[in-house]
Design a protein around this motif. Structure first.
Motif, mmCIF file in Angstrom:
data_model
loop_
_atom_site.group_PDB
_atom_site.id
_atom_site.type_symbol
_atom_site.label_atom_id
_atom_site.label_comp_id
_atom_site.label_asym_id
_atom_site.label_seq_id
_atom_site.Cartn_x
_atom_site.Cartn_y
_atom_site.Cartn_z
ATOM 1 N N LEU A 455 9.853 -15.171 -4.861
ATOM 2 C CA LEU A 455 10.260 -13.507 -5.348
ATOM 3 C C LEU A 455 11.157 -13.589 -6.204
ATOM 4 C CD1 LEU A 455 9.741 -11.954 -1.897
ATOM 5 C CD2 LEU A 455 7.977 -12.369 -3.468
ATOM 6 N N ASP A 456 12.167 -14.387 -6.245
ATOM 7 C CA ASP A 456 13.316 -14.085 -7.432
ATOM 8 C C ASP A 456 12.702 -14.132 -8.739
ATOM 9 O OD1 ASP A 456 16.158 -14.212 -8.029
ATOM 10 O OD2 ASP A 456 15.966 -16.129 -8.792
ATOM 11 N N VAL A 457 11.841 -15.083 -8.862
ATOM 12 C CA VAL A 457 11.216 -15.083 -10.386
ATOM 13 C C VAL A 457 10.071 -13.713 -10.429
ATOM 14 C CG1 VAL A 457 10.046 -16.418 -11.897
ATOM 15 C CG2 VAL A 457 11.781 -17.297 -10.632
ATOM 16 N N GLY A 458 9.319 -13.848 -9.490
ATOM 17 C CA GLY A 458 8.189 -12.745 -9.777
ATOM 18 C C GLY A 458 8.456 -11.550 -9.706
ATOM 19 N N LEU A 459 9.354 -11.025 -8.857
ATOM 20 C CA LEU A 459 9.906 -9.596 -8.612
ATOM 21 C C LEU A 459 10.944 -9.167 -9.570
ATOM 22 C CD1 LEU A 459 9.458 -9.009 -5.022
ATOM 23 C CD2 LEU A 459 7.840 -8.822 -6.681
ATOM 24 N N GLN A 460 11.644 -10.109 -10.436
ATOM 25 C CA GLN A 460 12.699 -9.527 -11.263
ATOM 26 C C GLN A 460 12.776 -8.225 -12.075
ATOM 27 O OE1 GLN A 460 13.218 -12.378 -14.966
ATOM 28 N NE2 GLN A 460 12.043 -13.615 -13.598
ATOM 29 N N ASP A 461 11.461 -8.030 -12.445
ATOM 30 C CA ASP A 461 11.481 -6.651 -13.268
ATOM 31 C C ASP A 461 11.558 -5.471 -12.388
ATOM 32 O OD1 ASP A 461 11.378 -8.011 -15.727
ATOM 33 O OD2 ASP A 461 9.319 -7.715 -16.050
ATOM 34 N N LEU A 462 10.870 -5.588 -11.099
ATOM 35 C CA LEU A 462 10.797 -4.387 -10.343
ATOM 36 C C LEU A 462 12.370 -4.360 -9.811
ATOM 37 C CD1 LEU A 462 7.578 -5.094 -8.212
ATOM 38 C CD2 LEU A 462 8.192 -2.972 -9.585
ATOM 39 N N ILE A 463 13.108 -5.465 -9.600
ATOM 40 C CA ILE A 463 14.570 -5.393 -9.016
ATOM 41 C C ILE A 463 15.310 -5.008 -10.175
ATOM 42 C CG2 ILE A 463 16.544 -6.718 -8.162
ATOM 43 C CD1 ILE A 463 14.629 -6.743 -6.092
ATOM 44 N N LYS A 464 15.152 -5.200 -11.394
ATOM 45 C CA LYS A 464 15.861 -4.538 -12.299
ATOM 46 C C LYS A 464 15.759 -3.056 -12.496
ATOM 47 C CE LYS A 464 15.911 -8.420 -15.412
ATOM 48 N NZ LYS A 464 15.016 -9.292 -16.557
ATOM 49 N N VAL A 465 14.570 -2.576 -12.221
ATOM 50 C CA VAL A 465 14.175 -1.098 -12.473
ATOM 51 C C VAL A 465 14.704 -0.318 -11.240
ATOM 52 C CG1 VAL A 465 12.484 0.667 -12.457
ATOM 53 C CG2 VAL A 465 12.306 -1.439 -13.920
ATOM 54 N N TYR A 466 14.357 -0.931 -9.929
ATOM 55 C CA TYR A 466 14.557 -0.074 -8.749
ATOM 56 C C TYR A 466 15.736 -0.435 -7.997
ATOM 57 C CZ TYR A 466 10.042 1.739 -9.924
ATOM 58 O OH TYR A 466 8.855 2.294 -10.489
ATOM 59 N N GLY A 467 16.187 -1.544 -8.348
ATOM 60 C CA GLY A 467 17.215 -2.186 -7.189
ATOM 61 C C GLY A 467 16.774 -2.162 -5.818
ATOM 62 N N THR A 468 17.942 -2.265 -5.079
ATOM 63 C CA THR A 468 17.529 -2.354 -3.711
ATOM 64 C C THR A 468 16.632 -0.903 -3.114
ATOM 65 O OG1 THR A 468 19.713 -1.116 -3.008
ATOM 66 C CG2 THR A 468 19.707 -3.594 -2.928
ATOM 67 N N ASP A 469 16.694 -0.102 -3.836
ATOM 68 C CA ASP A 469 15.914 1.196 -3.342
ATOM 69 C C ASP A 469 14.522 0.823 -3.346
ATOM 70 O OD1 ASP A 469 17.927 2.902 -3.625
ATOM 71 O OD2 ASP A 469 17.325 3.836 -5.521
ATOM 72 N N LEU A 470 14.031 -0.176 -3.772
ATOM 73 C CA LEU A 470 12.518 -0.944 -3.745
ATOM 74 C C LEU A 470 12.031 -0.922 -2.281
ATOM 75 C CD1 LEU A 470 10.099 -1.729 -5.047
ATOM 76 C CD2 LEU A 470 11.125 -4.117 -5.174
ATOM 77 N N TRP A 471 13.220 -1.648 -1.637
ATOM 78 C CA TRP A 471 12.863 -2.139 -0.056
ATOM 79 C C TRP A 471 12.546 -1.025 0.870
ATOM 80 C CZ3 TRP A 471 11.231 -6.256 -1.746
ATOM 81 C CH2 TRP A 471 12.375 -6.998 -2.604
ATOM 82 N N SER A 472 13.047 0.352 0.479
ATOM 83 C CA SER A 472 12.813 1.467 1.339
ATOM 84 C C SER A 472 11.225 1.830 1.592
ATOM 85 C CB SER A 472 13.755 2.831 0.807
ATOM 86 O OG SER A 472 12.992 2.991 -0.395
ATOM 87 N N CYS A 473 10.313 1.138 0.447
ATOM 88 C CA CYS A 473 9.263 1.637 0.332
ATOM 89 C C CYS A 473 8.288 0.274 0.723
ATOM 90 C CB CYS A 473 8.637 2.182 -0.850
ATOM 91 S SG CYS A 473 9.490 3.655 -1.485
#
Length: 537
Positions: A455-473
């Motif tokens: 996930l560290d590699v595969g989700l890096q763009d999503l993390i850059k865009v949304y940060g920890t807000d991503l995990w709320s969904c």
């Protein structure tokens, strides 16, 4: 960016350009993570590791023709045979039905596990035109006009955007913006003018210089010299130094070819831009077809025609005999069937076929030299209850790319849904080509990496865009490991004698796979399936 070392905190943090901590340190420990390998484990078990210990068949079957492989090439061959009234054949689906066109389902949302779009067909892609017309998708005569296609399949607006400014704002095209008349703008315009001028241009032999399928491209020696350079070498020679332009061209190569512009042939790099002569950019309209499940609905429609002839089995051994061919195939339980046929269409990747067909060398193919590198990919599907919060006034698009990233952004599975309000569920599909290390090393890492490291590699763009807000969904993540996702058109690939020999084969064994073209797109895969079936018809 160095990806030779993935284990350990320091190595993981080095992967996250623009981040100060490794993303897996903020991934919730409760997150459900599902890992798939696209049949890689079964392939290793039944094909590679048991090649020297072939089990005895428990049943036997006789057909006129056997098709080895259920990806786009094999399905197209089966579709064309069925269309012509040819019924005496068997199609072996392999360890992953539909291959790179497979899909998943979460709640009421279908999502791609591989290929996710199909450009409007070019004039040379008559086979794609016929497929799309048969399925009611292509309805008009103007191949570049969105009004010629079923509107439900055309990518809806907003179709693309680019994350810029270190995460401050979105731009509504993938080409990085440049001030008019600046050095960057001048280079962008010069490159676009060049490739637009090459669209439809013909060589000395009268053929289009850059055609899809590539087999119909001109053999003009002067232009084929481009294959002696990498795309980067050609760009350097031509004076293209703009950082934004060079990133965009590198991204485009990784997106279609797996490898970046430092390894891809200059001919292939230019082909990417000069072969689509109906892109309709001047009209600011899309030129792509897509479905929630990527190309999976198209694969299913191809599959329907030959459904009675399909077997949920994979070929593990092929032998050419005096009277025809014999194929040993296995189901997932290890039950082996012997299939005897007059002819075989090998629609499987060449790196697999070399284990299955020991007589491949008799067709002029040297397995030690002629197999192009296969680039591994991670395809990460994020299951969402609702949508994460967006920044700025550029809306969520079908394709969302991060400038400067070595990943390939993410697409939105529900973009095609026509609703007044957003759906309650969606899936974001993030793509990452492991282009920056040797394919063998990347595959080894994929097999030993932990889910959080993936996930560290595969989700890096999503993390850059949304940060920890991503995990709320997020309700869960599925990661597809594609160890041999696609062959890459590296420098010199056009002159690979082995590939040329397999293209022309018309004996008891014929060959049909996108590997014959040197890169993996629907048009190329279906072309070789179409050609092989045509030889039988």
């Amino acid at each position: 960016m160095n990806r030779r070392h993935f284990l350990g905190y320091a190595a993981a943090s080095s992967l996250m350009a623009g981040c100060r901590w490794p993303s897996w340190s903020v991934i919730p420990p409760w997150l459900p993570i599902k890992i798939l390998d696209g049949g890689m484990r079964q392939g290793h078990q039944f094909v590679r590791d048991q090649a020297q210990h072939m089990p005895s068949p428990s049943s036997e079957r006789n057909v006129d023709t056997v098709i080895l492989g259920g990806g786009i090439a094999g399905l197209t061959a089966g579709w064309r045979l069925a269309q012509a009234g040819f019924k005496d054949f068997a199609l072996l689906n392999g360890f992953e039905q539909y291959g790179n066109a497979s899909a998943g389902q979460w709640q009421d949302v279908s999502y791609p596990r591989g290929a996710h779009y199909l450009p409007f067909p070019t004039p040379e892609s008559v086979h794609v035109q016929e497929i799309l017309r048969d399925f009611g998708i292509l309805q008009g005569q103007n191949l570049g006009d969105i009004n010629s296609y079923d509107e439900r399949c055309v990518v809806h607006s907003p179709d693309e955007r680019l994350w810029l400014g270190g995460g401050q704002y979105w731009h509504d095209t993938l080409m990085p913006p440049a001030a008019k008349d600046s050095a960057d703008w001048v280079q962008q315009q010069r490159f676009l003018k060049l490739v637009n001028g090459l669209k439809g241009k013909r060589g000395l032999d009268g053929k289009v210089l850059f055609a899809i399928p590539i087999a119909l491209s001109s053999q003009d020696a002067e232009w084929r010299k481009l294959d002696t350079l990498t795309f980067d070498q050609w760009l350097d020679r031509e004076g293209y130094t703009s950082e934004g332009l060079r990133w965009y061209l590198d991204y485009s190569c990784r997106d279609d070819y797996g490898f970046g512009s430092d390894k891809v042939s200059a001919w292939a790099g230019i082909h990417y831009f000069a072969s689509r002569i109906h892109d309709s950019e001047k009209d600011h309209q899309t030129s792509l077809l897509t479905w929630g499940g990527g190309l999976n609905p198209l694969a299913q429609q191809l599959s329907q025609a030959s459904r009675p002839q399909q077997l949920m089995q994979a070929a593990i051994h092929l032998v050419e005999t005096r009277d025809g061919v014999q194929v040993w195939s296995t189901d997932m339980a290890g039950k082996v069937t012997l299939i005897k046929a007059k002819r075989a269409i090998c629609a499987m990747p060449l790196h697999v076929l070399k284990h299955v067909f020991p007589q491949l060398k008799d067709y002029g193919f040297d397995v030690t030299q002629d197999i192009l590198p296969h680039v591994p990919w991670l395809v990460s599907n994020v299951w969402l209850n609702g949508f994460p919060r967006e920044v700025g006034d550029v809306p969520l698009s079908w394709e969302n790319i991060v400038y400067g990233s070595k990943s390939l952004g993410y697409v939105v599975a529900t973009q095609q849904w026509i609703r007044v309000a957003r759906p309650p569920h969606s899936v974001f599909t993030a793509y990452h080509s492991m282009a920056d290390q040797a394919p063998e090393a990347a595959r080894a890492w994929m097999q030993r990496a932990s889910p959080y490291e993936l996930l560290d590699v595969g989700l890096q763009d999503l993390i850059k865009v949304y940060g920890t807000d991503l995990w709320s969904c997020v309700a869960g993540v599925e990661v597809m490991l594609r160890g041999h996702a696609m062959s890459a058109p590296v420098k010199g690939y056009l002159s690979q004698k082995g590939l040329l020999a397999l293209r022309d084969a018309d004996q008891k064994v014929m060959f049909a796979h996108s590997d014959l073209s040197g890169y993996s797109i629907f048009e190329e895969a279906s072309w070789w399936g179409w050609q092989a079936a045509g030889k039988l018809i």
